[in-house]
Design an enzyme around this catalytic site. Structure first.
Site, PDB file in Angstrom:
ATOM      1  N   ASP A  19      40.690  32.450  34.912  1.00 32.29           N
ATOM      2  CA  ASP A  19      40.198  33.121  36.105  1.00 32.29           C
ATOM      3  C   ASP A  19      39.735  34.512  35.668  1.00 32.29           C
ATOM      4  OD1 ASP A  19      39.809  33.658  38.917  1.00 32.29           O
ATOM      5  OD2 ASP A  19      41.650  34.820  38.843  1.00 32.29           O
ATOM      6  N   ASP A  21      39.041  37.716  38.225  1.00 31.05           N
ATOM      7  CA  ASP A  21      39.543  38.841  39.015  1.00 31.05           C
ATOM      8  C   ASP A  21      41.052  38.760  39.187  1.00 31.05           C
ATOM      9  OD1 ASP A  21      37.013  40.200  39.709  1.00 31.05           O
ATOM     10  OD2 ASP A  21      36.571  38.285  40.652  1.00 31.05           O
TER      11      ASP A  21
END
Length: 229
Positions: A19, A21
């Site tokens: 991922d 953020d």
């Protein structure tokens, strides 16, 4: 974090999918600060808990939650203001989360393929990764622009695996948010959660995935598996 020992990884991954953020970049705090500042400037009294609800959910969730509070028209104005603020922050380079470069360097050294799977739209994702100096570490970047359904649907993770040419069952996923963990599990992958602003609640822990307190701890899990082979 739970004091229970973290079980070792059950396999040596053929690829690691990240991922972006809140996991690699300290962008959740940055975007929340922009949201809060823009709301204040526009005269909206919105609770901090609202920003936390948006973590990991993508543009659609953010718009829906805001519209429920302030209406559609005000939401458009607010998000335009936020976008201007956040673009400046992103272009300046958002701070790394601790340990991300060390982990990426290990994966590069061991020639383990790497991809990004993010709920951010492609143009902004590419700018953020480039400005932060992380884009060069990845073989593929998959974004919400590239799939029909955002997380918690598995689409972006399945796309990342397909782009790397790796079976989903052989992919290790690193995520900070519950939404992302659910997406990884739905894709048939093995997630390790590194929580940032959202501490896992009982519902999240009931998913029975691995939860660690830092990327350094995630790296130790991987190194232990690499030692086994």
């Amino acid at each position: 974090m739970s004091p229970v020992a973290i079980p070792p990884l059950p396999f040596l991954p053929d690829a690691v999918i990240f991922d972006m953020d809140g996991l690699m970049l300290d962008s959740e705090r940055a975007i929340n600060a922009c949201m809060a500042r823009a709301a204040l400037e526009l005269g909206h009294d919105l609770p901090e808990t609202l920003w936390l609800q948006m973590i990991g959910g993508g543009d659609g969730l953010c718009r829906r939650l805001l519209a429920e509070r302030i209406g559609d028209a005000a939401t458009v104005v607010l998000l335009e203001r936020v976008e201007t603020m956040y673009d400046a922050v992103a272009d300046a380079g958002i701070d790394h989360r601790p340990g991300v470069v060390d982990l990426l360097e290990l994966l590069v050294a061991r020639r383990i393929p790497r991809a990004v799977a993010t709920s951010t739209r492609r143009p902004l994702a590419m700018r953020k990764l480039a400005a932060a100096g992380l884009l060069r570490y990845f073989d593929a970047v998959c974004t919400s622009s590239d799939v029909a359904r955002p997380k918690p649907a598995p689409d972006v993770y399945l796309l990342a695996a397909a782009t790397l040419g790796v079976a989903p069952s052989l992919c290790l996923v690193l995520e900070d948010s519950p939404t992302g963990v659910r997406a990884a599990l739905a894709a048939g992958m093995t997630p390790v959660q590194v929580p940032d602003m959202l501490e896992p609640d009982d519902d999240v822990r009931a998913l029975r995935h691995r939860i660690v307190d830092s990327l350094a701890a995630a790296q130790r899990l991987l190194e232990a598996r690499l030692a086994i082979g």
